[in-house]
Design an enzyme around this catalytic site. Structure first.
Site, PDB file in Angstrom:
ATOM      1  N   HIS A 130       0.854  -1.182   0.000  1.00 47.33           N
ATOM      2  CA  HIS A 130       0.000   0.000   0.000  1.00 47.33           C
ATOM      3  C   HIS A 130       0.895   1.240   0.000  1.00 47.33           C
ATOM      4  O   HIS A 130       1.792   1.353   0.844  1.00 47.33           O
ATOM      5  CB  HIS A 130      -0.923  -0.020   1.220  1.00 47.33           C
ATOM      6  CG  HIS A 130      -1.941  -1.120   1.137  1.00 47.33           C
ATOM      7  ND1 HIS A 130      -2.234  -1.960   2.182  1.00 47.33           N
ATOM      8  CD2 HIS A 130      -2.711  -1.518   0.093  1.00 47.33           C
ATOM      9  CE1 HIS A 130      -3.174  -2.821   1.788  1.00 47.33           C
ATOM     10  NE2 HIS A 130      -3.476  -2.571   0.519  1.00 47.33           N
ATOM     11  N   GLY A 131       0.638   2.118  -0.962  1.00 47.20           N
ATOM     12  CA  GLY A 131       1.525   3.256  -1.170  1.00 47.20           C
ATOM     13  C   GLY A 131       1.704   4.138   0.050  1.00 47.20           C
ATOM     14  O   GLY A 131       2.759   4.727   0.260  1.00 47.20           O
ATOM     15  N   GLU A 133       1.835   3.202   3.118  1.00 49.87           N
ATOM     16  CA  GLU A 133       2.415   2.471   4.250  1.00 49.87           C
ATOM     17  C   GLU A 133       3.896   2.247   3.970  1.00 49.87           C
ATOM     18  O   GLU A 133       4.315   1.170   3.545  1.00 49.87           O
ATOM     19  CB  GLU A 133       1.661   1.153   4.456  1.00 49.87           C
ATOM     20  CG  GLU A 133       0.200   1.374   4.848  1.00 49.87           C
ATOM     21  CD  GLU A 133      -0.668   0.123   4.719  1.00 49.87           C
ATOM     22  OE1 GLU A 133      -0.116  -0.989   4.573  1.00 49.87           O
ATOM     23  OE2 GLU A 133      -1.898   0.262   4.740  1.00 49.87           O
ATOM     24  N   ASN A 191      -3.562  -5.345  -2.861  1.00 49.41           N
ATOM     25  CA  ASN A 191      -3.822  -6.477  -1.973  1.00 49.41           C
ATOM     26  C   ASN A 191      -5.268  -6.964  -2.065  1.00 49.41           C
ATOM     27  O   ASN A 191      -5.765  -7.663  -1.188  1.00 49.41           O
ATOM     28  CB  ASN A 191      -3.477  -6.120  -0.525  1.00 49.41           C
ATOM     29  CG  ASN A 191      -3.195  -7.361   0.319  1.00 49.41           C
ATOM     30  OD1 ASN A 191      -2.696  -8.363  -0.195  1.00 49.41           O
ATOM     31  ND2 ASN A 191      -3.527  -7.305   1.599  1.00 49.41           N
ATOM     32  N   HIS A 231       3.111  -4.095   6.299  1.00 42.23           N
ATOM     33  CA  HIS A 231       2.066  -3.079   6.194  1.00 42.23           C
ATOM     34  C   HIS A 231       2.132  -2.177   7.419  1.00 42.23           C
ATOM     35  O   HIS A 231       2.937  -2.399   8.322  1.00 42.23           O
ATOM     36  CB  HIS A 231       0.692  -3.745   6.125  1.00 42.23           C
ATOM     37  CG  HIS A 231       0.408  -4.447   4.843  1.00 42.23           C
ATOM     38  ND1 HIS A 231      -0.466  -3.975   3.905  1.00 42.23           N
ATOM     39  CD2 HIS A 231       0.907  -5.601   4.331  1.00 42.23           C
ATOM     40  CE1 HIS A 231      -0.512  -4.799   2.875  1.00 42.23           C
ATOM     41  NE2 HIS A 231       0.314  -5.803   3.107  1.00 42.23           N
ATOM     42  N   TYR A 291     -10.656  -8.868   9.999  1.00 44.01           N
ATOM     43  CA  TYR A 291     -11.640  -8.403   9.017  1.00 44.01           C
ATOM     44  C   TYR A 291     -11.370  -9.133   7.707  1.00 44.01           C
ATOM     45  O   TYR A 291     -10.227  -9.189   7.253  1.00 44.01           O
ATOM     46  CB  TYR A 291     -11.607  -6.874   8.824  1.00 44.01           C
ATOM     47  CG  TYR A 291     -10.326  -6.304   8.271  1.00 44.01           C
ATOM     48  CD1 TYR A 291     -10.191  -6.039   6.896  1.00 44.01           C
ATOM     49  CD2 TYR A 291      -9.239  -6.045   9.104  1.00 44.01           C
ATOM     50  CE1 TYR A 291      -9.011  -5.516   6.388  1.00 44.01           C
ATOM     51  CE2 TYR A 291      -8.056  -5.523   8.598  1.00 44.01           C
ATOM     52  CZ  TYR A 291      -7.946  -5.265   7.243  1.00 44.01           C
ATOM     53  OH  TYR A 291      -6.773  -4.764   6.741  1.00 44.01           O
ATOM     54  N   GLU A 313       1.706  -6.138  10.300  1.00 40.98           N
ATOM     55  CA  GLU A 313       1.372  -4.731  10.528  1.00 40.98           C
ATOM     56  C   GLU A 313       2.381  -4.249  11.555  1.00 40.98           C
ATOM     57  O   GLU A 313       2.350  -4.673  12.710  1.00 40.98           O
ATOM     58  CB  GLU A 313      -0.054  -4.609  11.079  1.00 40.98           C
ATOM     59  CG  GLU A 313      -1.123  -5.247  10.198  1.00 40.98           C
ATOM     60  CD  GLU A 313      -1.473  -4.398   8.983  1.00 40.98           C
ATOM     61  OE1 GLU A 313      -1.066  -3.213   8.940  1.00 40.98           O
ATOM     62  OE2 GLU A 313      -2.134  -4.920   8.076  1.00 40.98           O
TER      63      GLU A 313
HETATM   64 ZN   LIG Z   1      -1.650  -2.293   4.082  1.00 39.69          ZN
END
Ligand SMILES: [Zn+2]
Ligand SMILES: *[C@@H]1O[C@H](CO)[C@@H](O)[C@H](O)[C@H]1NC(C)=O
Ligand SMILES: *[C@@H]1O[C@H](CO)[C@@H](O)[C@H](O)[C@H]1NC(C)=O
Ligand SMILES: *[C@@H]1O[C@H](CO)[C@@H](O)[C@H](O)[C@H]1NC(C)=O
Ligand SMILES: *[C@@H]1O[C@H](CO)[C@@H](O)[C@H](O)[C@H]1NC(C)=O
Length: 511
Positions: A130-131, A133, A191, A231, A291, A313
């Site tokens: 993700h750009g 992150e 993702n 992430h 989730y 994460e």
């Molecule tokens: Zn992410």
């Protein structure tokens, strides 16, 4: 015949040697407490802050640079080339494709034999999916430099460089990064762009993003054993499945749930404080329980490429101030090293190997010595990995503290099984498969048939079904010889092991 027995004997002696290494600890194990016995009750025993081996000055200079600000895409490319020219012997830089806007997706391979096709396991780290992150891309460059600077100085680092092909892709989404947003330049969340096991949302290969295609080709090229993507936005190690069949938010474990929980805990407990999370018990979570997502990269890795992937994460704040990066690096360093270390086969140079390595590894050969890309199954786990084409090597990650029946099968050959109790550390099991002849009936892949891993109270390793029943008469005689040889080899192995324990002090990291 003699040759194959000798080969078998070597395997047996390897097994015995591991069995004696893990034997003492095994007796204390049960299914509920295996992880505590491995990590220590504090749960943070593997974390060590200041064990760097490069000069403190050089290291501090690196940290200062890290804290100055995030690298642009061209800074990153320069940093990767600089890294490569600093450590040419143990690295190479290559591209796996291009982003929508044509930025090369550059990867670093770190290994004492970079670019070589050999029988070692491969591990990958992917950052910046993700750009917005970007912490992972900075940490991965730090990791590469850490490995370079501590190679031949630190035993875990040396074991990793010598024992793994470590591939690092600091940024999978450079376009998103440049625009400081999550999606790629076509506004697609990478993702969510992988084929999904439950919902046929992304099945058209032509519609897939170039970044996704590059990943798919990469995973086809390289037989990764395990991987992790980095992430931001939380502090937790997330494991499959990521989605549920009915779209409900619910715990949905994959066939290797236990192994994944072990790997995720290895990360969280080696981390400075991930395992102390109030939100996620032990700092880990099943993806779908947290989730559900569909089209994620993690599940795809496990389903289609035999690769055990975690989604890490690593920072509550997606884009923290660069001044926080040195601390975040410090908190994650041991976790990153230990996670890569978990896939390594036994290595004598690394004395805490037992604390992090896991699984059953080995080779599959035909009785005339040809490597076989056999199927490797574990009885009771509905998941199959394939041994390598060229060397017949396999790496089957498994949670420790259990007994397993491993089955190697290959069309045209009689399958074989081995019983293994996995204590601390990895176990090597090599298989030699005999071709099927007209007199032996076909029994490849009879997985319903539990050959029976039954044990007496004393933990020991047993290899069963290696000798065909039809040749019982000859076998009895040879078995006596085999037993004698194994006894001698086992004694020698024990002696070696004693010496090893004497000469190598345990690292401070496991105190
Ligand atoms: Zn992410
Ligand atoms: C198994 O684990 C439980 C809970 O940790 C513990 O109370 C019990 O003593 C253990 N059993 C053995 C045989 O170690
Ligand atoms: C690279 O390897 C060569 C030969 O093994 C050695 O002579 C040289 O010093 C090494 N270079 C570095 C930077 O480690
Ligand atoms: C971990 O430590 C960081 C920095 O010290 C802190 O911001 C964070 O809240 C801590 N997280 C947990 C779960 O303890
Ligand atoms: C094993 O997994 C496959 C999918 O990989 C599934 O189709 C099959 O039904 C499963 N078998 C069992 C016995 O659960």
């Amino acid at each position: 015949m003699i040759f194959s027995l000798l080969f078998l004997c070597l395997n047996l002696s390897t097994l015995f040697r591991f069995s004696s290494a893990g034997g003492a600890a095994l007796q204390n194990y049960n299914q509920s407490d295996y992880d505590d016995s491995i990590y220590g009750r504090s749960g943070r025993r593997l974390y060590a802050a200041n064990d760097f081996k490069i000069s403190e000055e050089d290291y501090n200079a690196m940290l200062e640079k890290l804290a100055q600000g995030y690298m642009s895409n061209s800074d990153l490319e320069r940093a990767m080339q600089e890294f490569n020219s600093r450590c040419p012997n143990i690295s190479r830089v290559y591209s796996i494709g291009k982003s929508v806007l044509g930025v090369p997706l550059l990867a670093i391979e770190i290994s004492d034999s970079p670019g070589n096709m050999d029988a070692k396991p491969s591990f990958k780290f992917v950052g910046n999916v993700h750009g917005n992150e970007p912490v992972g891309r900075e940490l991965l460059l730090m990791l590469a430099n850490w490995l370079c600077d501590n190679y031949l100085k630190d035993s875990l680092v040396t074991t990793i460089v010598d024992g793994v092909h470590l591939h690092i892709l600091p940024s999978m989404n450079p376009d998103g990064y440049a625009q400081r947003r999550r999606n790629n330049a076509n506004h697609i969340d990478l993702n969510r762009d992988f084929p999904d096991q439950f919902f046929p949302v992304n099945d058209d290969m032509d519609l897939r993003q170039p970044e996704t295609k590059a990943m798919l080709n990469w995973m086809e090229d390289i037989h990764f054993t395990a991987s992790a993507t980095l992430h931001g936005g939380a502090l937790v190690a997330n494991y499959p499945w990521d989605g549920t069949e009915d779209k409900r938010r619910d715990y949905f474990g994959c066939p290797d749930d236990k192994t994944f929980r072990f790997l995720a805990s290895l990360y969280s407990r080696s981390h400075y404080n991930m395992s102390l999370s109030k939100e996620f018990p032990d700092g880990i979570t099943n993806g779908a329980f947290w989730y559900p997502i569909y089209g994620g990269m993690q599940d795809w890795n496990y389903i289609h490429s035999g690769c055990f992937e975690l989604t890490l994460e690593i920072s509550d704040n997606k884009w923290p101030d660069a001044s926080e990066l040195p601390t975040i690096w410090d908190h994650n360093r041991m976790s990153m090293l230990n996670l890569v270390g978990s896939v390594i086969k036994f290595a004598e140079s690394y004395s805490v190997s037992c604390a992090i390595q896991t699984g059953i590894h080995g080779r599959v050969l035909s009785s005339d010595g040809i490597p076989l890309p056999a199927l490797i199954d574990i009885w009771g786990i509905n998941y199959t990995i394939t041994a390598g084409k060229k060397f017949g090597e396999y790496y089957r990650l498994l949670a420790p503290g259990e007994k397993y029946e491993v089955i190697a099968s290959m069309p045209g050959y009689r399958s074989k099984r081995a019983c293994v109790i996995l204590g601390e550390g990895a176990v090597t099991v090599d298989f030699v498969l005999d071709p099927e002849t007209s007199s032996t009936h076909s029994e490849s892949r009879v997985l319903e048939d539990y050959a029976g891993c039954y044990y007496d109270s004393k933990p020991s390793l047993q290899v069963i079904d290696f000798l065909p029943v039809t040749q019982l008469e000859i076998s009895v005689l040879l078995f006596v010889m085999l037993g004698l040889l194994c006894f001698l080899m086992q004694r020698r192995a024990r002696r070696n092991q004693k010496q090893m324990h004497v000469s190598l002090p345990r690292r401070a990291a496991v105190v």
